[in-house]
Design a protein around this motif. Structure first.
Motif, PDB file in Angstrom:
ATOM      1  N   LYS A 476     120.872  25.307 129.511  1.00  0.00           N
ATOM      2  CA  LYS A 476     120.791  24.534 130.750  1.00  0.00           C
ATOM      3  C   LYS A 476     121.451  25.315 131.886  1.00  0.00           C
ATOM      4  N   GLU A 477     122.577  25.926 131.564  1.00  0.00           N
ATOM      5  CA  GLU A 477     123.245  26.727 132.596  1.00  0.00           C
ATOM      6  C   GLU A 477     122.376  27.903 133.012  1.00  0.00           C
ATOM      7  N   ARG A 478     121.721  28.477 132.039  1.00  0.00           N
ATOM      8  CA  ARG A 478     120.819  29.591 132.374  1.00  0.00           C
ATOM      9  C   ARG A 478     119.710  29.125 133.305  1.00  0.00           C
ATOM     10  N   ALA A 479     119.192  27.960 132.987  1.00  0.00           N
ATOM     11  CA  ALA A 479     118.107  27.417 133.825  1.00  0.00           C
ATOM     12  C   ALA A 479     118.606  27.196 135.248  1.00  0.00           C
ATOM     13  N   GLN A 480     119.828  26.677 135.340  1.00  0.00           N
ATOM     14  CA  GLN A 480     120.381  26.426 136.679  1.00  0.00           C
ATOM     15  C   GLN A 480     120.570  27.737 137.439  1.00  0.00           C
ATOM     16  N   ARG A 481     121.060  28.725 136.731  1.00  0.00           N
ATOM     17  CA  ARG A 481     121.263  30.022 137.396  1.00  0.00           C
ATOM     18  C   ARG A 481     119.919  30.619 137.820  1.00  0.00           C
ATOM     19  N   CYS A 482     118.947  30.445 136.957  1.00  0.00           N
ATOM     20  CA  CYS A 482     117.605  30.939 137.258  1.00  0.00           C
ATOM     21  C   CYS A 482     117.114  30.292 138.549  1.00  0.00           C
ATOM     22  N   PHE A 483     117.308  29.003 138.633  1.00  0.00           N
ATOM     23  CA  PHE A 483     116.873  28.239 139.806  1.00  0.00           C
ATOM     24  C   PHE A 483     117.542  28.776 141.083  1.00  0.00           C
ATOM     25  N   VAL A 484     118.859  28.855 141.049  1.00  0.00           N
ATOM     26  CA  VAL A 484     119.607  29.294 142.237  1.00  0.00           C
ATOM     27  C   VAL A 484     119.234  30.741 142.593  1.00  0.00           C
ATOM     28  N   SER A 485     119.142  31.545 141.547  1.00  0.00           N
ATOM     29  CA  SER A 485     118.894  32.951 141.752  1.00  0.00           C
ATOM     30  C   SER A 485     117.523  33.203 142.389  1.00  0.00           C
ATOM     31  N   TYR A 486     116.545  32.448 141.936  1.00  0.00           N
ATOM     32  CA  TYR A 486     115.215  32.615 142.532  1.00  0.00           C
ATOM     33  C   TYR A 486     115.246  32.221 144.014  1.00  0.00           C
ATOM     34  N   LEU A 487     115.875  31.080 144.280  1.00  0.00           N
ATOM     35  CA  LEU A 487     115.922  30.625 145.678  1.00  0.00           C
ATOM     36  C   LEU A 487     116.642  31.651 146.547  1.00  0.00           C
ATOM     37  N   ARG A 488     117.700  32.200 145.987  1.00  0.00           N
ATOM     38  CA  ARG A 488     118.444  33.194 146.779  1.00  0.00           C
ATOM     39  C   ARG A 488     117.560  34.409 147.060  1.00  0.00           C
ATOM     40  N   SER A 489     116.833  34.836 146.038  1.00  0.00           N
ATOM     41  CA  SER A 489     115.998  36.025 146.239  1.00  0.00           C
ATOM     42  C   SER A 489     114.961  35.762 147.337  1.00  0.00           C
ATOM     43  N   VAL A 490     114.414  34.551 147.355  1.00  0.00           N
ATOM     44  CA  VAL A 490     113.431  34.225 148.397  1.00  0.00           C
ATOM     45  C   VAL A 490     114.122  34.180 149.757  1.00  0.00           C
ATOM     46  N   TYR A 491     115.276  33.550 149.745  1.00  0.00           N
ATOM     47  CA  TYR A 491     116.020  33.383 150.999  1.00  0.00           C
ATOM     48  C   TYR A 491     116.384  34.738 151.624  1.00  0.00           C
TER      49      TYR A 491
END
Ligand code: ADP
Ligand code: MG
Length: 812
Positions: A476-491
């Motif tokens: 679950k933590e990995r999924a959360q990091r994946c989520f944040v990380s993707y958004l950051r990369s787009v941002y």
């Protein structure tokens, strides 16, 4: 010798052609014999004379013969490698490796390079650029009869470790008949061990950061005789991400060297070329007039897909290509980490591998070799695999996340359809990315068509992912990091025409990853607020984001990103190369050639140190180790970390000591920062609990008070409680949450999605933690005081009781 011919055989009749020799005439026979005898005698004499000559002289003469032919090179007519004046050793190496005919870029550049000219070579991916520089490197050193004693003669710089490793392997193959020593300097290994061998190495293949380490710290690193510098993937090496490192390196190289630059997307920037002090370079753009910039054998398509459908699309794609070899490109390491794990658990029916910058080197090399060997497999990778890698027989390149720009696209798809082979590429675009990306691709002459996805054929894996996450908190933590990380990369993407993080539907995206609730993304809510004033965005990215970035460093982020994040070159290189690979293959053709003249080296030591010190200083100017900078709304820096923490660290003797162990220092600082982070985290958790208790108390009191007031008022009080617990403390920004307190988990997951919250004053979210506390606290205090006072209705006790009974009666 005329073997197998009878001396007295009668002449054949009626065959035409040459008149048969009359062997019956003894005079003629004698003359013939005499002629042959004289010839043989001369040859034997010559050979005898040659034998007496020292080997080096014989070699020198044959070299001279080759060099004499340099001016007659006719690239247009060169069909075989042997049509070039290339040494026998190199030719044999090429033949043994089954390279017989030069490719177009090799044909057009080898001649110039042999003549000693600087060359800028550009040709499509997979067109054989590696040999186009390896052959001249070998010939250049051979021409000068370079020996181990001469030290470094040629330097080849690659942007990634894998590419350096691959080039090294190619050099070993084609250069095996030469006696040069070659070394792979890509970091991660014991510096000392490398330093001991480096002075005996003739050809170094390296990544920029590690090379600079040696220039800085290895006293015996003798670079002043360098003959040739090669930048593979030159545009990447010269872009912002490596700028300072390369400047520092180049500053220390002798100006008299020859320089070769190669890439599929070559730099044309005059500034870049000036930095390298090229002398009258030859530009060779093999496919400049070609209709397309990608290989003709590559079929390219794209699909438009909503963000929340992408995981399903990927799974469905893999399921329908089980017999293929596929590379899937993602925008961040965390995405690769999470999706790799869950896809393995989904058992799609084909081996899944992952290659990204957070792996140990051993793992990275293992994956790299594994993928080379496999006939069918899917490799999940970040852009560390985008440039130069020559995995054999890749059928498909799938770009799960939109590439940063058209050049990155070209390099990613270039992992398939290499050297006359075919290949297919599929680009997944969000509706918001379609227009911007397509116009870029068109401009770069990339032929790509849109294809449709049949929604009925999409297999949804969301429920399965949800089930996995329910079983494992780690996942679950990995999924959360994946989520944040993707958004950051787009941002962080520069091109806002293509990348718009505010148009993404976060809740659906989170759900598609198996998350019940979208994790809070602090930098996004702040950015959202400040969209009206773009100047503030860059400030707040440096601030609050930097602490999240600590655990989400990416490899091969494009230059501008690195700049935004405030990472210095060394850190940047670290992320790309140094931390992650633990073993270095340093190999040589023939290393055991006796010791180098160390005395001579040490004589030159002081001069070098000064030069390297300067190089190092360039880096140090930007050196920041885990620095957290937080800005107030007004743009002022808020001091969050006690300065004592950093000054307490015993500093190595900086510039005075040759060979500072930067890695060790960085490691120490990191450990200390971690300790500090933990303490800080504990403090925040405690504070948060205290605040929560107080607020609950206040809320209870308020609630009881509101029984006596207007019912609508409760609505106004609530946001204080919500915002307080949410905005002041964001566990996702802190390290190791699971190790410290179970609450972190709770915080991350139980915090409701941003949109569903009521935040009457969420504008304060750009404040620093301390600021926020103060702001909230000051608003809260009067309320708390009011709540803690006895309720004064102005009535007597008996009247109060009556009122209460009346109210209770009304409610029931
Ligand atoms: P690039 O750097 O242009 O992307 P590479 O140098 O990696 O391309 O070469 C691509 C592939 O072509 C490699 O597998 C390499 O072995 C092969 N290759 C290169 N030159 C030749 C040649 N002259 N003959 C046959 N194969 C070649
Ligand atoms: Mg290449």
């Amino acid at each position: 010798m005329e073997k197998g011919k009878r001396p007295n055989a009668p002449p054949k009749k009626g065959m035409g052609g040459k008149k048969p020799t009359d062997t019956t005439d003894p005079v003629k026979n004698f003359e013939r014999w005499k002629k042959k005898y004289d010839k043989t005698k001369t040859r034997v004499k010559q050979e005898k004379r040659q034998k007496r000559k020292p080997e080096w002289l014989v070699e020198k003469e044959s070299i001279q013969r080759l060099v004499n032919k340099y001016n007659e090179i006719n690239a247009q007519d060169a069909v075989k490698f042997s049509d070039f004046p290339i040494s026998k050793n190199t030719l044999r190496g090429l033949m043994e490796a089954q390279y017989r005919q030069p490719t177009e870029i090799q044909r057009q550049t080898i001649g110039f390079a042999l003549q000693g000219k600087d060359v800028l070579g550009a040709a499509k991916t997979g067109s054989g650029k590696t040999l186009a520089f390896l052959i001249p490197v070998l010939e250049c050193l051979y021409r000068q009869q370079w020996t181990a004693m001469d030290g470094l003669g040629a330097l080849i710089i690659s942007p990634t470790r894998e590419l350096a490793y691959q080039t090294f392997e190619m050099l070993r193959k084609v250069g095996k008949n030469h006696e040069f020593s070659a070394g792979l300097i890509i970091g991660g290994k014991d510096l000392k061990n490398e330093s001991e061998k480096i002075h005996r190495t003739n050809i170094i293949i390296c990544t920029p950061g590690r090379l600079l380490h040696h220039m800085d710290g290895t006293a015996a690193f003798h670079i002043s005789d360098l003959q040739m510098l090669v930048l593979d993937e030159a545009d990447r090496i010269l872009d912002m991400g490596f700028a300072d490192t390369i400047n520092a390196i180049v500053e220390n190289l002798p100006k008299t060297r020859q320089t070769l630059l190669f890439s599929a997307t070559q730099t044309k920037s005059v500034k870049d070329l000036a930095r390298l002090s090229l002398k009258d370079p030859e530009y060779v753009w093999v496919h400049e007039k070609a209709k397309f910039s990608t290989p003709a054998t590559l079929e390219q398509n794209y699909v438009v897909c909503e963000l929340h459908q992408k995981v399903n699309l990927l799974f469905s794609f893999i399921r329908s290509h089980l017999q293929k070899k596929v590379i899937v490109f993602f925008a961040s390491c965390k995405e690769v980490q999470y999706l790799f794990r869950v896809f393995c658990r989904l058992r799609p029916g084909v081996p899944i591998l992952a290659l990204h910058g957070k792996q140990q080197q051993m793992k990275r090399v293992e994956v790299y070799n594994d993928f080379i060997k496999r006939k069918n497999a899917v490799l999940f990778a970040t852009d560390i695999a985008a440039r130069g890698l020559d995995f054999p027989a890749v059928n498909w390149v799938l770009q799960f996340d939109c590439p940063e720009d058209a050049n990155t696209y070209i390099h990613r798809v270039g992992r398939t359809a290499r050297y006359k082979e075919g290949g297919e590429a599929l680009l997944v675009l969000l509706p918001s990315e379609e227009q911007g990306m397509l116009s870029q691709l068109q401009e770069k002459k990339v032929p790509i068509d849109r294809i449709q996805v049949n929604p009925d054929k999409l297999t949804s894996v969301q429920q399965k992912l949800e089930a996995f996450l329910a079983q494992e908190t780690e996942q679950k933590e990995r999924a959360q990091r994946c989520f944040v990380s993707y958004l950051r990369s787009v941002y962080l993407m520069k091109n806002k025409d293509v990348f718009d993080v505010f148009r993404l539907r976060l809740q659906e995206y989170a759900a598609s990853l198996g998350l019940a609730v979208a994790p809070r993304v602090r930098f996004l809510s702040k950015a959202q607020k400040q969209r009206v004033d773009p100047r503030k965005i860059s400030e707040q990215v440096v601030g609050p984001q930097s602490d999240e970035e600590e655990e989400d460093e990416e490899e091969l982020q494009p230059g501008p990103k690195c700049t935004i994040l405030g990472a210095d070159e060394e850190d940047d290189e670290d992320l790309r190369d140094l931390d992650l690979l633990k073993v270095v293959r340093k190999d040589v053709f023939s290393l055991e050639k006796g010791d180098q003249d160390d005395e001579e080296m040490s004589k030159k030591k002081p001069e070098k140190e000064t030069k390297y010190k300067e190089a190092k200083k360039v880096l140090k100017r930007h050196f920041q180790v885990n620095t957290k900078v937080v800005f107030t709304e007004e743009g002022q820096v808020v001091q969050q970390w006690p300065p004592l923490q950093r000054t307490a660290v015993p500093q190595p003797e900086e510039d005075h000591t040759p060979g500072i162990n930067v890695e060790e220092a960085r490691e120490r600082l990191r450990r200390e920062d971690q300790e500090f982070d933990k303490l800080e985290y504990r403090r925040k958790v405690k504070e948060k609990h205290r605040e929560k208790r107080l607020k609950e108390k206040a809320a209870r009191r308020d609630a009881s008070k509101q029984h006596n007031e207007e019912p609508g008022e409760a609505e106004e009080v609530e946001p204080y409680i919500e915002v307080d617990s949410g905005e002041e403390f964001d566990p996702s920004t802190l390290p190791d949450p699971d190790k410290l307190h179970n609450d972190s988990e709770e915080d991350n997951q139980s915090s409701p999605p941003a949109e569903t919250r009521k935040r009457s004053h969420s504008d304060s979210s750009s404040c620093s933690d301390e600021e926020e506390e103060e702001a909230v606290g000051s608003r809260k205090r009067p309320r708390r005081q009011a709540a803690s006072l006895p309720l004064d209705t102005g009535l007597s006790l008996a009247e109060d009781e009556e009122l209460v009974m009346h109210l209770l009666g009304n409610r029931s």
